[in-house]
Write a protein that holds these residues in place. Structure first.
Motif, PDB file in Angstrom:
ATOM      1  N   ALA A 195      33.585  45.150 -30.415  1.00  0.00           N
ATOM      2  CA  ALA A 195      32.838  44.269 -31.324  1.00  0.00           C
ATOM      3  C   ALA A 195      31.393  44.756 -31.425  1.00  0.00           C
ATOM      4  N   PRO A 196      30.762  44.512 -32.565  1.00  0.00           N
ATOM      5  CA  PRO A 196      29.379  44.988 -32.724  1.00  0.00           C
ATOM      6  C   PRO A 196      28.426  44.300 -31.744  1.00  0.00           C
ATOM      7  N   LEU A 197      27.389  45.012 -31.340  1.00  0.00           N
ATOM      8  CA  LEU A 197      26.366  44.416 -30.457  1.00  0.00           C
ATOM      9  C   LEU A 197      25.339  43.731 -31.358  1.00  0.00           C
ATOM     10  N   LYS A 198      25.568  42.449 -31.586  1.00  0.00           N
ATOM     11  CA  LYS A 198      24.736  41.751 -32.574  1.00  0.00           C
ATOM     12  C   LYS A 198      23.330  41.530 -32.007  1.00  0.00           C
ATOM     13  N   LYS A 199      22.332  41.913 -32.780  1.00  0.00           N
ATOM     14  CA  LYS A 199      20.943  41.662 -32.377  1.00  0.00           C
ATOM     15  C   LYS A 199      20.322  40.713 -33.389  1.00  0.00           C
ATOM     16  N   ILE A 200      19.854  39.596 -32.905  1.00  0.00           N
ATOM     17  CA  ILE A 200      19.278  38.611 -33.842  1.00  0.00           C
ATOM     18  C   ILE A 200      18.076  39.236 -34.561  1.00  0.00           C
ATOM     19  N   ARG A 201      17.352  40.092 -33.862  1.00  0.00           N
ATOM     20  CA  ARG A 201      16.146  40.679 -34.451  1.00  0.00           C
ATOM     21  C   ARG A 201      16.444  41.430 -35.760  1.00  0.00           C
ATOM     22  N   ASP A 202      17.671  41.897 -35.914  1.00  0.00           N
ATOM     23  CA  ASP A 202      18.004  42.666 -37.126  1.00  0.00           C
ATOM     24  C   ASP A 202      18.284  41.767 -38.333  1.00  0.00           C
ATOM     25  N   LYS A 203      18.426  40.480 -38.095  1.00  0.00           N
ATOM     26  CA  LYS A 203      18.718  39.578 -39.223  1.00  0.00           C
ATOM     27  C   LYS A 203      17.420  39.255 -39.978  1.00  0.00           C
ATOM     28  N   LYS A 204      17.598  38.664 -41.153  1.00  0.00           N
ATOM     29  CA  LYS A 204      16.421  38.259 -41.914  1.00  0.00           C
ATOM     30  C   LYS A 204      16.320  36.733 -41.888  1.00  0.00           C
ATOM     31  N   ALA A 205      15.101  36.241 -41.731  1.00  0.00           N
ATOM     32  CA  ALA A 205      14.913  34.784 -41.724  1.00  0.00           C
ATOM     33  C   ALA A 205      14.852  34.280 -43.158  1.00  0.00           C
ATOM     34  N   THR A 206      15.674  33.275 -43.468  1.00  0.00           N
ATOM     35  CA  THR A 206      15.637  32.782 -44.846  1.00  0.00           C
ATOM     36  C   THR A 206      14.544  31.725 -45.004  1.00  0.00           C
ATOM     37  N   LEU A 207      13.927  31.760 -46.157  1.00  0.00           N
ATOM     38  CA  LEU A 207      12.897  30.763 -46.490  1.00  0.00           C
ATOM     39  C   LEU A 207      13.450  29.906 -47.617  1.00  0.00           C
ATOM     40  N   GLU A 208      13.669  28.617 -47.315  1.00  0.00           N
ATOM     41  CA  GLU A 208      14.359  27.757 -48.273  1.00  0.00           C
ATOM     42  C   GLU A 208      13.463  27.337 -49.424  1.00  0.00           C
ATOM     43  N   SER A 209      12.152  27.280 -49.159  1.00  0.00           N
ATOM     44  CA  SER A 209      11.253  26.829 -50.217  1.00  0.00           C
ATOM     45  C   SER A 209       9.926  27.568 -50.075  1.00  0.00           C
ATOM     46  N   PRO A 210       9.351  27.983 -51.193  1.00  0.00           N
ATOM     47  CA  PRO A 210       8.094  28.740 -51.095  1.00  0.00           C
ATOM     48  C   PRO A 210       6.937  27.897 -50.550  1.00  0.00           C
ATOM     49  N   VAL A 211       7.093  26.565 -50.619  1.00  0.00           N
ATOM     50  CA  VAL A 211       5.982  25.721 -50.145  1.00  0.00           C
ATOM     51  C   VAL A 211       6.306  25.075 -48.786  1.00  0.00           C
ATOM     52  N   LEU A 212       7.331  25.626 -48.113  1.00  0.00           N
ATOM     53  CA  LEU A 212       7.775  25.013 -46.847  1.00  0.00           C
ATOM     54  C   LEU A 212       6.620  24.813 -45.850  1.00  0.00           C
ATOM     55  N   PHE A 213       5.807  25.840 -45.681  1.00  0.00           N
ATOM     56  CA  PHE A 213       4.806  25.768 -44.609  1.00  0.00           C
ATOM     57  C   PHE A 213       3.685  24.789 -44.948  1.00  0.00           C
ATOM     58  N   GLU A 214       3.234  24.824 -46.193  1.00  0.00           N
ATOM     59  CA  GLU A 214       2.194  23.874 -46.613  1.00  0.00           C
ATOM     60  C   GLU A 214       2.720  22.450 -46.500  1.00  0.00           C
ATOM     61  N   GLU A 215       3.963  22.262 -46.976  1.00  0.00           N
ATOM     62  CA  GLU A 215       4.550  20.911 -46.953  1.00  0.00           C
ATOM     63  C   GLU A 215       4.728  20.415 -45.518  1.00  0.00           C
ATOM     64  N   THR A 216       5.157  21.323 -44.649  1.00  0.00           N
ATOM     65  CA  THR A 216       5.363  20.907 -43.260  1.00  0.00           C
ATOM     66  C   THR A 216       4.033  20.530 -42.623  1.00  0.00           C
ATOM     67  N   GLU A 217       3.008  21.323 -42.908  1.00  0.00           N
ATOM     68  CA  GLU A 217       1.687  20.988 -42.363  1.00  0.00           C
ATOM     69  C   GLU A 217       1.267  19.590 -42.784  1.00  0.00           C
ATOM     70  N   LYS A 218       1.503  19.300 -44.050  1.00  0.00           N
ATOM     71  CA  LYS A 218       1.140  17.974 -44.565  1.00  0.00           C
ATOM     72  C   LYS A 218       1.972  16.900 -43.877  1.00  0.00           C
ATOM     73  N   ALA A 219       3.263  17.192 -43.744  1.00  0.00           N
ATOM     74  CA  ALA A 219       4.172  16.174 -43.195  1.00  0.00           C
ATOM     75  C   ALA A 219       3.838  15.834 -41.737  1.00  0.00           C
ATOM     76  N   ILE A 220       3.337  16.810 -40.986  1.00  0.00           N
ATOM     77  CA  ILE A 220       3.081  16.515 -39.569  1.00  0.00           C
ATOM     78  C   ILE A 220       1.625  16.132 -39.304  1.00  0.00           C
TER      79      ILE A 220
END
Ligand code: 3HC
Ligand code: NAI
Length: 697
Positions: A195-220
């Motif tokens: 089986a392949p030696l899966k490395k999480i580092r090789d995956k790409k992080a998905t961004l669900e919304s372009p304003v996620l970070f600004e919105e999260t800052e506001k929300a918290i």
């Protein structure tokens, strides 16, 4: 070299690395070294084709060893251990059970595959320690579950169930049966299947919304006001999305180091251990036999009784609630049901659980129904006459060995105990309002309370979801006794020239959720008014009366939020306090009447005059033995009164700013005013003169 903190064995062609560092397999140096050595050993061993990493005892790894933080680093850092795992040429399977938390989960992320027991949980709770996951968690979790879910998980620090971990890709399989056997089978098959030696580092992080970070800052923004870590966490997850893995890791490291050396994390790490220490009672050994609590009784279904009953029902302990008359009983039960229904409506519990919880609560008008209760908590009106009547009755009906507790907030528990022939079974359990929500529980030890009653009640407190602290019998116990000092100065300050909104803002900016005047409006100004009238406090001689303005406010029916106005005005249902010129007029008239020339008061003076007296009172409380340790006082203030946890608690804070500084300020105010209020406690004096700290007592 590792000591026996990590053990090695093999089953067939699978090498097994077992962490053996009870109680929670924290990643102290020997564990990190042992994992790295183990991986290298098995990689070098041609007979081994795959590796399993598993926790011995009750859990996988619960995180970095918090006690090692702040000490000079030694041994391999966790990132290098994880990199060794990730780069191993043979498949590594992390087998999770118990709680794989923080650095523990990050270590599991270094494995190529993860399996979990059905009851296992995972999480990155570093935020509660004023930190962020510092061994790749902020970079790898978004690569597994997407930026949004990862942010939610890291910002909340919540424990994630095995089912959710599987659904979100954190683990590959949930395995039933013996975890080690299944993990070994799984690893063997991976090797056999190449089986392949899966490395999480090789995956790409998905961004669900372009304003996620600004919105999260506001929300918290509101919930996380004053805290550094949540905002740093957002920056690191943003890096996971925007930067290549190694650069993201570098960013994580920088921000982690910044937090690790911050006063906030020092305070929150102190607090983590303080809360656990506070549950221990110095002269009650941990092996003290405990009484079994299978059924509870509550007297009084009012504000407190109802909330207390809910705590028991939530913990699955049947509880009988007794009232004086049917109407009060019906009202009380209806409020409980409404509370549960509201929680269910907001998604806090399943709708079908409302009936299940209610089924655990039995209403009654008859004391006979309490004869099977193992503990009975009284929450009736706050007068000695009613308490006397209730405890005499309980003494007649309660079974031998039943614990008789009182929720009194101000009456003498020794006197209450004297109404029974079993004072050794009587104890105070001082819940805070709303009792089903507030975590703090001041358990009050009377002079006759037996050790097994204390042990049982401290243990039971945790079972019903509370943070228990043991205190002694004195006026206001620990929390309210210190609160009073703050209140007195807040009152003097407005008489001398400050405004309620200025005082409140200073304490809000310090980190309290609200200032003393807004808090009084929330609790009801009439409560204190009635107490002051009862006590004729104005006739006390050693310190000047502090209630003139508060009395005038109440005389005008300004009881607070419930009447739409108090120290502030309210446009209900909006509960934002609005400064009121009418109140200012009352204050200025009072100053005039008292012959006080109003002056400009600095924010610094407000801070010193409201908080230093609390520390002084804390010192008196310690001298009198009303709290066991300074940290107990800190736990009370963080949990019961909104002291910002990133400042540790009043006594921890005092040590940070310097006891001598506080002592000098108290002397200064004493000289200026001649008011006995400011006289430093002998303990404070001693610590100031010897350079001591509350922590070292
Ligand atoms: N380091 C050192 N000691 C720890 C510890 C840790 N990470 N976690 C728990 N302990 C100690 C406790 O102080 C306690 O000691 P005591 O018996 O002397 O009082 C003992 O282990 C048992 O802990 P609890 O009483 O809390 O046991 P529970 O069964 O109630 O809870 C737990 C177990 C859920 C693991 C809980 O202890 C917990 O939440 N621990 C902290 C987990 C955590 O925050 N991990 C992240 C650490 S930071 C990190 O990993 C940084 C990384 O990203 C680089
Ligand atoms: P409450 O007035 O809301 O409830 C008291 C209930 O006791 C009423 O429902 C009443 O009908 C019932 N009751 C009175 N005498 C009784 C008797 N002889 N037998 C059976 N039931 C009787 O009062 P609350 O606020 O719940 O306070 C109860 C106790 O809790 C008091 O001792 C109070 O000091 C203490 N307390 C209150 C806090 C608060 O914020 N309200 C906080 C901590 C403690």
């Amino acid at each position: 070299m590792s000591d026996d903190a990590v053990l090695y064995s093999t089953q067939g062609d699978v090498g097994i690395i077992t962490i053996n560092n009870p109680p929670v397999n924290a990643l102290r140096n020997a564990v990190r070294t042992g994992i790295k050595d183990g991986v290298e050993k098995f990689v070098a061993d041609p007979a081994v084709k795959a590796i399993v990493l598993i926790g011995g005892g009750r859990t996988f790894i619960a995180g970095a060893d918090i006690k090692e933080f702040g000490k000079p680093p030694s041994g391999p850092d966790l990132n290098s251990v994880i990199a060794t795992m990730e780069n191993a040429p043979k498949p590594i399977v992390a087998a999770l059970h118990g709680t794989a938390l923080g650095g523990g989960l990050e270590t599991a992320f270094g494995a190529h595959y993860r399996v979990i027991a059905p009851t296992g949980k995972v999480g990155l709770p570093e935020v509660h320690l004023g930190l962020l996951p510092g061994a790749g968690g902020t970079q790898r979790l978004p690569r597994l579950m997407g930026a949004k879910a990862a942010l939610d998980a890291i910002l909340s620090g919540a424990h994630i169930s095995a089912g959710k971990a599987k659904a979100t890709g954190i683990v590959d399989e949930i395995v039933e049966g013996d975890l080690l056997t299944e993990a070994v089978k799984y690893a063997h098959k991976l090797a056999a299947d190449k089986a392949p030696l899966k490395k999480i580092r090789d995956k790409k992080a998905t961004l669900e919304s372009p304003v996620l970070f600004e919105e999260t800052e506001k929300a918290i923004a509101r919930k996380s006001r004053g805290f550094l870590a949540p905002f740093h966490i957002i920056k690191t997850v943003k890096a996971a999305v925007e930067l290549p893995f190694d650069q993201g890791m570098k960013r994580e490291r920088e921000l982690f180091q910044e937090l690790l050396t911050s006063s906030q994390s020092a305070a929150q790490r102190f607090y983590f251990f303080a809360e656990r220490e506070a549950a221990k009672v110095k002269d009650v050994p941990s092996d003290t036999p405990m009484r079994e609590i299978k059924a509870a009784g509550i007297i009084g279904a009012g504000t407190m009784g109802g909330g207390i009953a809910m705590n028991f029902a939530n913990a699955g302990i049947p509880v009988t609630v007794l009232e004086n008359d049917q109407a009060a009983l019906d009202r009380g039960l209806k409020t409980i049901r409404t509370n549960y229904e509201n929680t269910a409506r907001r998604g806090g519990m399943k709708a079908e659980d409302v009936d299940k919880r209610m089924a655990l609560i039995t209403p009654t008008l008859s004391y006979d129904d309490l004869k099977n209760a193992d503990i009975i908590i009284e929450a009736v009106f706050e007068t000695m006459e009613v308490k006397e009547q209730v405890f005499k009755k309980l003494d007649q009906v309660a079974k031998p060995g039943a614990i008789l507790a009182t929720n009194t907030s101000g009456l003498d528990i020794n006197q209450i105990a004297s109404y029974t022939k079993r004072p050794q079974d009587v104890i105070g359990m001082h819940f805070f309002s709303p009792a089903n929500v507030m975590k703090l529980l001041e358990n009050v030890r009377g002079k006759a309370t037996s050790k097994d009653v204390i042990a049982t009640v401290m243990n039971l407190s945790k079972k019903i979801g509370k943070v228990p602290v043991l205190v002694g019998v004195c006026e206001g116990f620990v929390g309210n006794r210190m609160l009073r000092q703050r209140g007195v100065q807040a009152s003097y300050l407005i008489e001398e020239g400050a405004t309620p909104q200025q005082v409140d803002k200073v304490l809000y900016d310090f980190g309290f959720p609200m200032g003393p005047f807004a808090m009084s409006d929330l609790a009801g100004n009439d409560v204190g008014w009635r107490i002051r009238q009862g006590k004729k406090e104005s006739q006390q001689s050693n310190t000047r009366y502090s209630g003139y303005v508060a009395d005038a406010i109440c005389e005008q029916g300004r009881f607070g939020q419930k009447t739409g106005k108090g120290w502030f005005l309210y446009n209900l249902p909006d509960r934002t306090p609005i400064p009121d010129p009418e109140v200012q007029k009352i204050i200025e008239e009072t100053s005039k009447r008292l012959g006080i020339k109003r002056r400009e008061i600095s924010d610094q003076e407000i801070l010193e005059r409201t908080l230093y007296p609390m520390v002084n009172e804390g010192a008196k409380i310690l001298e009198e033995g009303m709290a066991q340790r300074a940290l107990d006082i800190d736990v009370i203030w963080v949990n019961g009164y909104g002291w910002p946890v990133y400042r540790g608690g009043p006594m921890f804070w005092a040590d940070q700013i310097g006891v001598k500084k506080i002592y000098d300020a108290l002397n200064k105010y004493h000289e200026q005013t001649g008011d006995a209020f400011w006289k430093p406690a002998p303990l404070l004096k001693k610590l100031a003169e010897t350079g001591g700290t509350f922590a070292s007592l």
